[in-house]
Design an enzyme around this catalytic site. Structure first.
Site, PDB file in Angstrom:
ATOM      1  N   GLU A  20      10.890   7.486 -16.868  1.00 42.17           N
ATOM      2  CA  GLU A  20       9.570   8.044 -17.185  1.00 42.17           C
ATOM      3  C   GLU A  20       9.144   7.658 -18.598  1.00 42.17           C
ATOM      4  O   GLU A  20       7.977   7.334 -18.847  1.00 42.17           O
ATOM      5  CB  GLU A  20       9.602   9.571 -17.068  1.00 42.17           C
ATOM      6  CG  GLU A  20       9.769  10.069 -15.654  1.00 42.17           C
ATOM      7  CD  GLU A  20      10.044  11.563 -15.631  1.00 42.17           C
ATOM      8  OE1 GLU A  20       9.086  12.330 -15.463  1.00 42.17           O
ATOM      9  OE2 GLU A  20      11.215  11.965 -15.799  1.00 42.17           O
TER      10      GLU A  20
ATOM     11  N   SER B  28      16.613  20.335 -16.286  1.00 49.39           N
ATOM     12  CA  SER B  28      15.440  21.135 -16.634  1.00 49.39           C
ATOM     13  C   SER B  28      15.910  22.415 -17.297  1.00 49.39           C
ATOM     14  O   SER B  28      16.957  22.959 -16.946  1.00 49.39           O
ATOM     15  CB  SER B  28      14.679  21.463 -15.346  1.00 49.39           C
ATOM     16  OG  SER B  28      13.929  22.651 -15.497  1.00 49.39           O
TER      17      SER B  28
ATOM     18  N   LYS C 267      17.534  20.672 -11.117  1.00 48.36           N
ATOM     19  CA  LYS C 267      16.817  19.430 -11.370  1.00 48.36           C
ATOM     20  C   LYS C 267      17.668  18.328 -11.993  1.00 48.36           C
ATOM     21  O   LYS C 267      18.552  18.566 -12.789  1.00 48.36           O
ATOM     22  CB  LYS C 267      15.620  19.678 -12.326  1.00 48.36           C
ATOM     23  CG  LYS C 267      14.470  20.423 -11.734  1.00 48.36           C
ATOM     24  CD  LYS C 267      13.677  19.682 -10.661  1.00 48.36           C
ATOM     25  CE  LYS C 267      12.888  18.506 -11.143  1.00 48.36           C
ATOM     26  NZ  LYS C 267      11.658  18.894 -11.848  1.00 48.36           N
TER      27      LYS C 267
ATOM     28  N   HIS D 118       0.838  -1.208   0.000  1.00 55.43           N
ATOM     29  CA  HIS D 118       0.000   0.000   0.000  1.00 55.43           C
ATOM     30  C   HIS D 118       0.876   1.262   0.000  1.00 55.43           C
ATOM     31  O   HIS D 118       0.441   2.308   0.475  1.00 55.43           O
ATOM     32  CB  HIS D 118      -0.953   0.029   1.199  1.00 55.43           C
ATOM     33  CG  HIS D 118      -1.679  -1.259   1.413  1.00 55.43           C
ATOM     34  ND1 HIS D 118      -2.919  -1.520   0.899  1.00 55.43           N
ATOM     35  CD2 HIS D 118      -1.304  -2.389   2.074  1.00 55.43           C
ATOM     36  CE1 HIS D 118      -3.294  -2.742   1.239  1.00 55.43           C
ATOM     37  NE2 HIS D 118      -2.323  -3.301   1.946  1.00 55.43           N
TER      38      HIS D 118
END
Ligand code: ARG
Length: 463
Positions: free
Chosen positions: A288, A275, A281, A153
């Protein structure tokens, strides 16, 4: 090639719409391979002379060189890879080229070519899976001493070795490789060539001989299913969709693990990007994109099922739509397996041991509680009672805003008399890990044994 009964030509728009050569030219090697085997059969049954067969072989050698050298001129007006190659053959060698299609149809031809192509591709996918497994197993070997939380969970559940967690990925890929092998087996299980348009061949070609020449297990049992079945493509794309689903879940873990919130790993420069606005970043783009491409590959499986579901027997032109689905599904999956292997390379997968230790030392999630419940069972307390006592201890720890590590003998006694001071020595997460000595559990000895099995197996198998 089929213009005889027509007086007009297809509209330019129709030509562009119906052509497949822009994508099915990828089948050229298999097309030539199938034609060479078929030509030998035609010679054996007297349709082609020795000389004509030799001419065909020579013609295909030239065509192979032309295609490999980028000199072959693919023509849209010739529709597909099959007619392009046959037309060039005839241009090169004359009448012998025109005899090659005797008894054959593009329907049995394309089904044969595509099966051969899928079988080859399945091999590439298996090899890429093995490489990824090897990288993962190496990283697992390096992390048999790192304890991390396992989650259910997405809440801290039980401490496990990072090696155990990583080995679960190798396990998933192992079963994907099995599915790719299934895809290969299914592709080569039945040879359609010799089935003609749908009813069989008018000439006595030996389908058994053709099947062995082309590496198929046996000829198709029925000429109609031979030209209309695409089950092999379903198997392969299903295997891709399943592998991508695993890769996507692994990618998701890595995206979480490399976030500041988790901080378990830092992924290297080669698989992350920056970024354009935020100089600080480091984005896990490789993972992804793998997660993102999964939808696309699963979509191809749906496209194939939908393509097939309403087709009357036997061949229908709709079937031309099978190729791009399979090409893209396998291209994407292959790329993702390779990129994921890069993510798990030594250079790119950095484990942040100190950060992980800090997280564990915070005591958040109270994973130590299971130690208490297990200990009580060993003292003869029924598990359900032990669960309750432990639950009250967790409540106590939480209400005092303390950690399990801070508990004293007095605290234990305050909660329940059965919680004896000896318990304090049993509370470490390492001790809990070591208690999982069952087969396939996370105790170090078990994990090392499973890793050795995987490593030995991978060492002996490229496929
Ligand atoms: N390009 C076609 C395909 O991919 C080849 C078979 C064409 N057959 C036909 N009867 N028009 O399915």
């Amino acid at each position: 090639m089929w213009a005889g009964r027509f007086s007009g030509k297809p509209d330019k728009l129709m030509q562009e719409f119906s052509q497949s050569v822009s994508f099915d030219q990828r089948l050229w090697r298999e097309d030539i391979q199938g034609s060479l085997a078929y030509a030998s059969e035609l010679q054996r049954i007297g349709i082609l002379s020795e000389k004509e067969l030799a001419a065909i072989r020579g013609g295909f050698e030239t065509i192979t060189k032309e295609i490999e050298g980028g000199k072959f001129e693919w023509k849209v007006e010739l529709e597909d890879v099959h007619m392009n190659i046959e037309s060039r053959l005839t241009e090169l060698i004359g009448d012998a080229g025109k005899k090659l299609h005797t008894g054959r149809s593009r329907n049995d031809q394309v089904a044969t070519d595509f099966r051969l192509w899928c079988a080859e591709r399945a091999g590439d996918l298996v090899r890429a899976s093995r490489k990824l497994q090897r990288a993962i197993v190496e990283r697992a070997h390096e992390t048999t001493d790192v304890v991390i939380p396992a989650y259910t969970h997405l809440q801290r559940a039980m401490p496990v070795l990072m090696a155990h967690h990583l080995a679960s990925y190798a396990d998933a890929i192992q079963s994907d490789a099995g599915a790719f092998l299934n895809g290969r087996f299914s592709s080569l299980s039945e040879l359609p060539l010799g089935s003609g348009a749908c009813s069989g061949n008018s000439f006595p070609v030996d389908m058994q001989a053709l099947a062995s020449a082309l590496g198929f297990e046996k000829p198709s049992l029925n000429s109609m299913s031979a030209v209309s079945s695409r089950d092999f493509a379903l198997y392969l794309v299903f295997a891709c969709a399943r592998a991508m689903t695993h890769l996507s879940r692994i990618a998701e873990d890595m995206i979480l693990w490399s976030s500041v919130e988790f901080g378990f790993v830092t992924l290297g420069d080669a698989v992350t990007t920056g970024s354009s606005i935020m100089p600080q970043k480091r984005n896990p783009d490789a993972c992804e994109l793998i997660r993102g491409k999964t939808g696309r590959v699963v979509g191809h499986l749906m496209a194939l099922f939908t393509l097939l579901k309403g087709l009357p027997m036997t061949y229908n032109r709709d079937l031309q739509e099978d190729k791009e689905a399979v090409f893209d599904a396998t291209d994407q999956t292959l790329a993702c397996l390779r990129v994921m292997a890069l993510v798990f390379s030594k250079e790119n997968f950095h484990v942040n041991r100190e950060r992980i230790q800090q997280q564990l030392d915070s005591g958040a999630g109270y994973m130590e509680a299971m130690n208490v419940a297990d200990w009580l069972v060993l003292q003869g307390v029924p598990f359900r009672d032990g669960h309750d006592i432990t639950g009250r201890l967790v409540k106590y720890v939480e209400s005092k805003d303390m950690r399990f590590a801070d508990l004293t003998a007095e605290d234990l006694q305050a909660v329940d008399k059965r919680l004896k001071p000896e318990l304090l020595k049993e509370l470490s997460l390492e001790a809990l890990v070591e208690r999982k000595q069952v087969y396939a559990g996370t105790a170090r000895k078990q994990v090392e044994a499973r890793l050795k099995e995987l490593k030995d197996w991978l060492g002996n198998n490229d496929e």
